[in-house]
Design a protein around this motif. Structure first.
Motif, PDB file in Angstrom:
ATOM      1  N   LEU A 206       0.787  -1.202   0.047  1.00  0.00           N
ATOM      2  CA  LEU A 206       0.025  -0.180   0.075  1.00  0.00           C
ATOM      3  C   LEU A 206       1.017   1.256   0.084  1.00  0.00           C
ATOM      4  N   VAL A 207       1.938   1.189   0.865  1.00  0.00           N
ATOM      5  CA  VAL A 207       2.771   2.326   0.868  1.00  0.00           C
ATOM      6  C   VAL A 207       3.368   2.496  -0.618  1.00  0.00           C
ATOM      7  N   ALA A 208       4.052   1.640  -0.960  1.00  0.00           N
ATOM      8  CA  ALA A 208       4.583   1.559  -2.444  1.00  0.00           C
ATOM      9  C   ALA A 208       3.572   1.949  -3.322  1.00  0.00           C
ATOM     10  N   GLY A 209       2.491   1.707  -3.337  1.00  0.00           N
ATOM     11  CA  GLY A 209       1.363   1.934  -4.169  1.00  0.00           C
ATOM     12  C   GLY A 209       1.173   3.475  -4.299  1.00  0.00           C
ATOM     13  N   LEU A 210       1.402   4.106  -3.184  1.00  0.00           N
ATOM     14  CA  LEU A 210       1.180   5.582  -3.131  1.00  0.00           C
ATOM     15  C   LEU A 210       2.200   6.174  -4.061  1.00  0.00           C
ATOM     16  N   PHE A 211       3.622   5.608  -3.735  1.00  0.00           N
ATOM     17  CA  PHE A 211       4.664   5.997  -4.810  1.00  0.00           C
ATOM     18  C   PHE A 211       4.419   5.831  -6.082  1.00  0.00           C
ATOM     19  N   SER A 212       3.866   4.413  -6.460  1.00  0.00           N
ATOM     20  CA  SER A 212       3.687   4.046  -7.708  1.00  0.00           C
ATOM     21  C   SER A 212       2.315   5.202  -8.377  1.00  0.00           C
ATOM     22  N   ILE A 213       1.515   5.563  -7.906  1.00  0.00           N
ATOM     23  CA  ILE A 213       0.558   6.537  -8.200  1.00  0.00           C
ATOM     24  C   ILE A 213       1.260   7.962  -8.520  1.00  0.00           C
ATOM     25  N   VAL A 214       2.140   8.280  -7.564  1.00  0.00           N
ATOM     26  CA  VAL A 214       2.935   9.484  -8.136  1.00  0.00           C
ATOM     27  C   VAL A 214       3.861   9.443  -9.173  1.00  0.00           C
ATOM     28  N   GLY A 215       4.254   8.046  -9.562  1.00  0.00           N
ATOM     29  CA  GLY A 215       5.255   7.986 -10.609  1.00  0.00           C
ATOM     30  C   GLY A 215       4.226   7.803 -11.905  1.00  0.00           C
ATOM     31  N   ASN A 216       3.230   7.351 -11.881  1.00  0.00           N
ATOM     32  CA  ASN A 216       2.261   7.050 -12.820  1.00  0.00           C
ATOM     33  C   ASN A 216       1.807   8.434 -13.437  1.00  0.00           C
ATOM     34  N   PHE A 217       1.353   9.216 -12.479  1.00  0.00           N
ATOM     35  CA  PHE A 217       0.725  10.575 -12.787  1.00  0.00           C
ATOM     36  C   PHE A 217       1.811  11.402 -13.526  1.00  0.00           C
ATOM     37  N   LEU A 218       3.231  11.500 -12.860  1.00  0.00           N
ATOM     38  CA  LEU A 218       3.898  12.154 -13.784  1.00  0.00           C
ATOM     39  C   LEU A 218       4.321  11.674 -15.053  1.00  0.00           C
TER      40      LEU A 218
END
Length: 252
Positions: A206-218
Motif C-alpha cells: 500500500l505504501v509503495a502503491g502511493l509512490f507508484s501513483i505519483v510516478g504514474n501521474f508524472l
C-alpha cells in the motif's frame, strides 16, 4: 523493515513513471522487491498491489486524453482476465527456487528483446476506424500477454505496445491507451489470486502503491508532452543492475 521501504518505494515510483510512458515498469519494481530481500512469490504478489494502484491513475489520464476505445478495451479486458487468472495460478504452483531460475531466464531475454526492437514504438498517432483483423489480433495478444502478466508480469506493458503496434498495427496512441486497460485488468486479476493465497505484504504494498501513483501521474503527463523515447534506456539500465547483483549473489 525501514530499509525495505527505502529500497522499494523510490524504485516503485520510478517504475510507475516508466510504465506510464512506455510500459515495462515491472522490470524496475519487481527487482526492487527482490533486492530488498522479499521472497519471490511475495515479491510478485506485493508488486501486483503497488502496480495496480499506480496503473489506475495512468489509465484515467490516458482515458481523459481520448486514447482508449471502449469496444476494443472491453473485449481486451475479458480475454486478459482469462489469461491473467491462468498465469497467476501457474505461478503459485512453481517452486520458489525454480521461479527464481525462470526470472533469470526471462529478464535477460526481455532486455535483449528491447534492444533489438528499439524502433518498435515509433508508429504514428492516428484516429482511424479499426478493422476486424485489428480487433482479433488485439484479443489474441490480450489473452497471451494476460497469461504472461499473471504468471510473471515485468515487461508486459512494453510487450503490449510492441505487439499492438507491430502485429495488430494499432496507432501508438490507441495502443498505449489499450495497454493501460489490459495492464490494469491483469494486475487486478492476478492480485486477487495472490491475495487469496496470502502472498501479499499489505503494508509495504500500500505504501509503495502511493509512490507508484505519483510516478504514474508524472509519467502520463510526460507521455502526453514528449512520447515514450526515454523509457527504454531507463528500463535497460535498471535491468542490467539487477542482473549483475543476481549473478553476484549466485557466485558469492
Amino acid at each position: 523493515m525501514l530499509l525495505t521501504f527505502l529500497i522499494v518505494c523510490p524504485l516503485v515510483c520510478l517504475a510507475g513513471f516508466v510504465d506510464a510512458i512506455g510500459g515495462g515498469g515491472g522490470l524496475i519494481s519487481l527487482p526492487a522487491y527482490l533486492l530488498a530481500g522479499i521472497p519471490a512469490h511475495f515479491a510478485v504478489g506485493t508488486n501486483k498491489l503497488s502496480s495496480a494502484m499506480g496503473t489506475v491513475i495512468s489509465t484515467i489520464e490516458f482515458a481523459r486524453s481520448g486514447y482508449i476505445r471502449i469496444k476494443l478495451a472491453a473485449v481486451s479486458v475479458v480475454t486478459a482476465i482469462i489469461g491473467s487468472s491462468l498465469g497467476a495460478q501457474l505461478a503459485l504452483h512453481i517452486n520458489e527456487n525454480d521461479f527464481r531460475v525462470i526470472l533469470l531466464i526471462i529478464l535477460p531475454l526481455t532486455a535483449l528483446y528491447l534492444l533489438l526492437n528499439r524502433h518498435a514504438l515509433n508508429s504514428k498517432l492516428a484516429d482511424t476506424k479499426l478493422t476486424s483483423s485489428q480487433f482479433m489480433l488485439t484479443i489474441a495478444i490480450s489473452l497471451g500477454l494476460g497469461a504472461y502478466d499473471g504468471f510473471y508480469g515485468p515487461g508486459t506493458g512494453t510487450f503490449l505496445l510492441i505487439t499492438l503496434t507491430g502485429i495488430a498495427h494499432l496507432p501508438i496512441n490507441l495502443a498505449a491507451g489499450n495497454t493501460k486497460v489490459i495492464n490494469l485488468t491483469t494486475n487486478v486479476t492476478a492480485l486477487v489470486v495472490f491475495l487469496l493465497s496470502g502472498k501479499v505484504m499489505m503494508l509495504l504494498g500500500l505504501v509503495a502503491g502511493l509512490f507508484s501513483i505519483v510516478g504514474n501521474f508524472l509519467g502520463a503527463a510526460y507521455y502526453k508532452r514528449f512520447g515514450s523515447r526515454i523509457a527504454r534506456p531507463i528500463i535497460i539500465i535498471v535491468l542490467l543492475i539487477f542482473l549483475t547483483k543476481t549473478i553476484w549473489d549466485l557466485v558469492g
